[in-house]
Design a protein around this motif. Structure first.
Motif, mmCIF file in Angstrom:
data_model
loop_
_atom_site.group_PDB
_atom_site.id
_atom_site.type_symbol
_atom_site.label_atom_id
_atom_site.label_comp_id
_atom_site.label_asym_id
_atom_site.label_seq_id
_atom_site.Cartn_x
_atom_site.Cartn_y
_atom_site.Cartn_z
ATOM 1 N N ILE A 1 11.107 -0.166 4.730
ATOM 2 C CA ILE A 1 11.355 1.281 4.718
ATOM 3 C C ILE A 1 11.062 1.872 3.340
ATOM 4 N N GLY B 1 9.836 0.339 0.454
ATOM 5 C CA GLY B 1 8.626 -0.115 -0.237
ATOM 6 C C GLY B 1 7.345 0.190 0.509
ATOM 7 N N THR B 2 7.224 -0.346 1.727
ATOM 8 C CA THR B 2 5.972 -0.207 2.467
ATOM 9 C C THR B 2 5.743 1.245 2.900
ATOM 10 N N LEU B 3 6.753 1.820 3.550
ATOM 11 C CA LEU B 3 6.591 3.197 4.016
ATOM 12 C C LEU B 3 6.439 4.154 2.825
ATOM 13 N N GLY B 4 7.279 3.953 1.784
ATOM 14 C CA GLY B 4 7.244 4.813 0.598
ATOM 15 C C GLY B 4 5.915 4.768 -0.142
ATOM 16 N N THR B 5 5.164 3.688 0.037
ATOM 17 C CA THR B 5 3.855 3.587 -0.617
ATOM 18 C C THR B 5 2.712 3.928 0.341
ATOM 19 N N ASP B 6 2.757 3.345 1.554
ATOM 20 C CA ASP B 6 1.622 3.493 2.475
ATOM 21 C C ASP B 6 1.437 4.910 3.014
ATOM 22 N N ILE B 7 2.537 5.635 3.191
ATOM 23 C CA ILE B 7 2.416 7.023 3.669
ATOM 24 C C ILE B 7 1.428 7.796 2.799
ATOM 25 N N TRP B 8 1.494 7.579 1.488
ATOM 26 C CA TRP B 8 0.647 8.339 0.554
ATOM 27 C C TRP B 8 -0.781 7.842 0.596
ATOM 28 N N ARG B 9 -0.961 6.537 0.893
ATOM 29 C CA ARG B 9 -2.321 6.025 1.078
ATOM 30 C C ARG B 9 -2.928 6.649 2.347
ATOM 31 N N TRP B 10 -2.140 6.692 3.427
ATOM 32 C CA TRP B 10 -2.638 7.256 4.699
ATOM 33 C C TRP B 10 -3.020 8.722 4.530
ATOM 34 N N LEU B 11 -2.169 9.463 3.820
ATOM 35 C CA LEU B 11 -2.471 10.878 3.589
ATOM 36 C C LEU B 11 -3.818 11.048 2.885
ATOM 37 N N GLY B 12 -4.130 10.095 2.013
ATOM 38 C CA GLY B 12 -5.399 10.160 1.302
ATOM 39 C C GLY B 12 -6.598 9.979 2.218
ATOM 40 N N VAL B 13 -6.420 9.198 3.304
ATOM 41 C CA VAL B 13 -7.514 8.986 4.258
ATOM 42 C C VAL B 13 -7.849 10.301 4.963
#
Lengths: 242, 113
Positions: free
Chosen positions: B14, B16-28
């Motif tokens: 929750i 670590g992964t979500l807190g980091t990956d959400i922002w990577r996904w938004l970049g896509v």
């Protein structure tokens, strides 16, 4: 025929990407993960937790925040916010990378999957090399690099955890120190704007006060207070300059 | 809910992964509107840096494990010495880090740890 050639060139570029592991930035990153393994062990994480954290987060600042949050008993929502504040920078990074590496037919699902492997080392390295790579090889190059860096460093954490836990106290204590020193210097070295120096200095100064006032959410308090203060100082400096 | 209450792995996913990956996904998907030079992004970068700086300071001031019982002056001294060497040698990270680790190891040895 052209498809076959493209396939062959994709695997060729994937392998070229993998070779980035043996670059200077690749070695620096691996050393940093050796230090992170010591930090995770001494902060009380198990081998499985440290390995899982490395693969499923794959961003050292986020990982440090999660380790700190677990050992200080921070709530999951506050930790999520702290990690988010440190990770918003990923959005413009990914947004700058995607147009460089995608082809017209590249699916969003594939990009979403590969975006997990975007972290500073692979990002800088890919953007530096991408101009010399044909369009159809770029995504493969990034995938080879990013996935290799992630898997190898996850393996480093898994396999060195046992070694680190057996070290004599002097070596263990010294290795723990590698992470904070690596970070403070790499932030200073890679700073492109003066605001970074202010934020770094103020963050270090404010941290003990936050720890004293709000031990459960000290990271968030330090980031918001020192970061905003640094921003205000920098903005008034810029306004005076213009 | 702390990691102790919900389990470390769930906590990592929750926060670590979500807190980091959400922002990577938004970049896509069109993070293009987020200009590198925008005021909002300068503030974000400043807060992110201060936050990580705070984590670094905590690792030096309130360490876990072996260093937990050691004098804080030694840890601050080792960090300051390494950083001074780093600046003096035109931002040589390798020598700077090595210097701070040598000072720390020397101090620990002297203390009999």
């Amino acid at each position: 025929m052209t498809d076959m050639l493209a396939e062959r060139s994709r695997s060729y570029w994937f392998v070229q990407g993998m070779k980035g592991l043996f670059s200077l930035p690749g070695f620096i990153l691996m050393s940093a993960f050796v230090g992170f393994t010591a930090l995770a062990f001494q902060s009380g994480l198990t081998r499985g937790e440290a390995t899982f954290l490395t693969f499923f987060v794959w961003a050292l600042p986020s990982q440090m925040i999660v380790v700190g949050a677990i050992s200080s008993g921070m709530g999951v929502l506050a930790a999520f916010l702290a990690v988010s504040l440190a990770s918003i920078r990923m959005t413009p990074m990914v947004a700058a990378l995607v147009p460089e590496i995608r082809e017209k037919k590249t699916s969003s699902a594939l990009l979403i999957f590969l975006s997990h492997f975007v972290a500073i080392t692979a990002w800088v390295y890919t953007l530096k090399k991408v101009q010399d790579i044909p369009r159809e090889g770029r995504l493969a190059f990034f995938a080879g690099l990013g996935i290799t860096l992630t898997l190898v460093n996850t393996a480093i954490v898994f396999s060195l955890y046992g070694v680190v836990s057996q070290l004599p106290p002097i070596a263990a204590g010294t290795l723990y120190f590698l992470t904070p020193m690596y970070f403070v210097m790499s932030i200073w070295e890679s700073a492109r704007q003066p605001v970074i120096y202010w934020a770094l200095a103020l963050g270090i100064i404010v941290a003990p006060a936050s720890h004293y006032v709000a031990p459960q959410i000290d990271m968030l308090v330090t980031g918001l207070v020192a970061g905003t203060f640094a921003y205000v100082i920098d903005r008034s400096r810029r306004r005076r300059a213009s | 809910m702390t990691a102790h209450e919900i389990g470390v792995f769930v906590f990592i996913l929750i926060a670590g992964t979500l807190g980091t990956d959400i922002w990577r996904w938004l970049g896509v998907f069109g993070g293009k509107q987020l200009s590198e030079e925008s005021e909002a992004l300068i503030w974000v970068r400043s807060v992110a840096t201060a936050l990580v700086a705070g984590v670094i300071a905590s690792q030096v001031l309130y360490p876990g494990g072996v260093l937990a019982g050691t004098p804080v002056a030694l840890r601050i001294g080792a960090a300051a010495a390494g950083f001074a060497v780093f600046l003096l040698l035109k931002k040589n990270m390798f020598v700077g880090i090595a210097a701070s680790l040598v000072v720390l190891a020397g101090g620990l040895y002297w203390l009999g740890i």
